[in-house]
Design an enzyme around this catalytic site. Structure first.
Site, PDB file in Angstrom:
ATOM      1  CD  GLU A 181     -38.063  29.947 -15.718  1.00  0.00           C
ATOM      2  OE1 GLU A 181     -36.361  30.469 -15.800  1.00  0.00           O
ATOM      3  OE2 GLU A 181     -37.685  30.748 -16.765  1.00  0.00           O
ATOM      4  CD  GLU A 386     -39.993  33.843 -18.216  1.00  0.00           C
ATOM      5  OE1 GLU A 386     -39.373  33.136 -19.201  1.00  0.00           O
ATOM      6  OE2 GLU A 386     -39.963  33.632 -17.038  1.00  0.00           O
TER       7      GLU A 386
HETATM    8  O1  IFM Z   1     -34.217  36.039 -19.273  1.00  0.00           O
HETATM    9  C1  IFM Z   1     -34.824  34.605 -18.986  1.00  0.00           C
HETATM   10  C2  IFM Z   1     -36.168  34.695 -17.693  1.00  0.00           C
HETATM   11  O2  IFM Z   1     -35.680  36.005 -16.972  1.00  0.00           O
HETATM   12  C3  IFM Z   1     -36.573  34.148 -16.849  1.00  0.00           C
HETATM   13  N1  IFM Z   1     -36.415  32.683 -18.248  1.00  0.00           N
HETATM   14  C4  IFM Z   1     -35.616  32.749 -18.776  1.00  0.00           C
HETATM   15  C5  IFM Z   1     -35.614  33.942 -20.553  1.00  0.00           C
HETATM   16  C6  IFM Z   1     -34.199  33.360 -21.029  1.00  0.00           C
HETATM   17  O3  IFM Z   1     -33.161  32.997 -20.479  1.00  0.00           O
END
Ligand code: IFM
Length: 482
Positions: A181, A386
């Site tokens: 990200e 994710e």
């Molecule tokens: O916890 C975060 C992660 O580090 C990166 N993506 C989003 C998650 C939730 O906010």
């Protein structure tokens, strides 16, 4: 196997009439170093920007830090055992740069490398494939002191780090992700000020975008030459599904700006070796883009193998005429700065319906839409690196966590992925965020994303009902009917 049902149980309960996933679909969980490891001053590790940021008063909810976190540095065996009990076949974790190369430059630190090496061996011994993310936001503090991601040099040092790590883990790790990200690193870290290093400059954020991308391209090149040809290389993005609030040309344009800064500013350079013209134009008020040098875009567009997609929710975007209260429901908290450079005419509108404890709307149709768009535009195989949800869990009288909403969230998003796969989209795996409750950045420990509860006083782990649900899905390689 005490807490979680056995494979046989699961097969018996499995999914007559459910949604079967492809053979060899990867079922994983994901975490990140600073969010779970703790042990920030052990084994030669030096501070990262998140150590500095979390120890700065007022930056993180209730002054929480990652000093201990989920103590995974000491409990990785127990956590690997939990994953085996859940039945997941892959684990995505990130490496702390300042643990393996203290201060960010110099020789590898044997103790730091040994930790990740032991973790990898532990996973492999349990039939769990390790997936490494090189950078999940914890830049060595020394680099920040020299400009962080606004400095071109950081990109080159990142490639050195990638190469060094590939040399020690490359014999056992086959899927590598460069950045996690980078939108958050650039815009939440350098523009909004809600993430480390806490700066509030649109110009810095856009320079950071370019140097993160350059670092990615250079790292892909060094990984490619250091790893066996079978290695799979990736970058993980968090694309937005930005829907205009109405069909009005102003709202459509506002949504396009958000699409530009969260999607196309990454996709265009990675896949087409150019920055989008409209983004260069509407950000011209804050930057002249002079940090983009000849040849950079060729490096950035170095081919990689699979795209990592992190998805949580869509956003709804409207034009802001400059009068009245400007709605900022983009789900990233109230920073001191402006998250979206060049977008003072943009506002975010909340979606009606269910929301998670982050205030993020629950809408799996956004994931379906996103997968379709990415597949049609680029034809790159994808992993969902994710997806998951925070809820205000309660421990019931029976000692269990009956987190029905989280299981429902996962169910709906897996159904969306199944639907995309059925339509021909090449999605190869799913990493649930997160294995454990952990340090949720500026929200500290107040937001719980785990399918395993962590009691942060005792460090006791308890599998939640959502974890049991996921375990059944994984073991059956299929989603039960709702
Ligand atoms: O916890 C975060 C992660 O580090 C990166 N993506 C989003 C998650 C939730 O906010």
């Amino acid at each position: 196997m005490t807490q979680i049902e056995t494979r046989q149980d699961a097969e018996e309960r499995s999914t007559v009439g459910g949604l079967a996933f492809p053979d060899r679909f990867v079922w994983g969980t994901a975490t990140a170093s600073y969010q779970i490891e703790g042990a920030v001053a052990e084994g030669g590790r030096t501070p990262s920007i998140w150590d500095t940021f979390s120890h700065t008063p007022g930056k993180v909810f209730q002054g929480d830090t990652g000093d201990i976190a989920a103590d995974h540095y000491h409990r990785y065996r127990e956590d690997a055992e939990l994953m085996e009990e859940l039945g997941v076949n892959s684990y995505r974790f990130s490496v702390s740069w300042s643990r393996v190369i203290p201060t960010g430059v110099g020789p590898l630190n044997r103790e730091g490398v040994d930790f990740y090496s032991r973790l990898v061996d532990e996973l492999l011994g349990r039939g769990i494939t390790p997936t490494v993310t090189l950078y999940h936001w914890d830049l060595p503090q020394e680099f920040q002191d020299a400009g962080g991601w606004t400095s071109r040099d950081t990109a080159y040092r990142f490639a050195d780090y990638a190469s060094a790590l590939a040399g020690v883990l490359g014999d056992r790790v086959s899927l590598w992700t460069t950045l996690n990200e980078p939108w958050c690193s650039a815009f939440l870290g350098y523009a909004a000020g809600v993430h480390a290093p806490g700066h509030t400059s649109g110009a810095e954020a856009l320079a950071a975008v370019h140097h993160l991308l350059l670092g990615h391209g250079l790292a892909i090149q060094s990984l490619r030459s250091a790893l066996p040809t079978s290695a799979q290389l990736a970058i993980t993005l968090n694309p937005a599904v930005a829907r205009p609030a109405t069909d009005s040309p102003q709202d459509v344009k506002a949504a396009s700006k958000v699409d530009g800064l969260q999607n196309r500013i990454w996709w265009d350079p990675l896949f087409n070796a150019r920055y989008p013209d409209d983004v260069r134009e509407f950000t011209a008020e804050v930057t002249d883009w002079s940090y983009v040098r000849d040849g950079d875009l060729d490096i950035i567009s170095t081919p990689f193998d699979v795209l990592g997609v992190n998805y949580y929710n869509p956003v709804v975007v409207a034009h802001y005429a400059g009068t009245g209260e400007r709605s900022q429901a983009d789900g990233h908290g109230d920073g001191a700065g402006e998250t979206w450079p060049g977008c003072s005419d943009v506002q975010f509108v909340d979606l009606p319906g269910r929301h998670t404890a982050m205030g993020w709307p629950v809408d799996a149709s956004g994931l379906r839409e996103l997968l379709d768009r990415l597949w049609r535009a680029y034809g790159k195989p994808m992993f969902i690196t994710e997806n998951g949800a925070a809820y205000d869990d309660e421990v019931s009288a029976d000692g269990q966590i009956h987190d029905v909403e989280r299981a429902q969230y996962v169910h709906e998003h897996l159904a969306a992925i199944h639907d995309a796969i059925s339509a021909g989209v090449d999605v190869r795996g799913y990493y649930l965020w997160s294995l454990l409750d952990n340090f949720e950045w500026a929200y500290g420990y107040s937001k719980r994303f785990g399918i395993v509860r962590v009691d942060f006083d005792s460090q006791k782990r308890t599998v939640k009902d959502s974890g049991r649900f996921y375990s059944r899905v994984v073991r059956a390689n299929a989603l039960p009917e709702a």
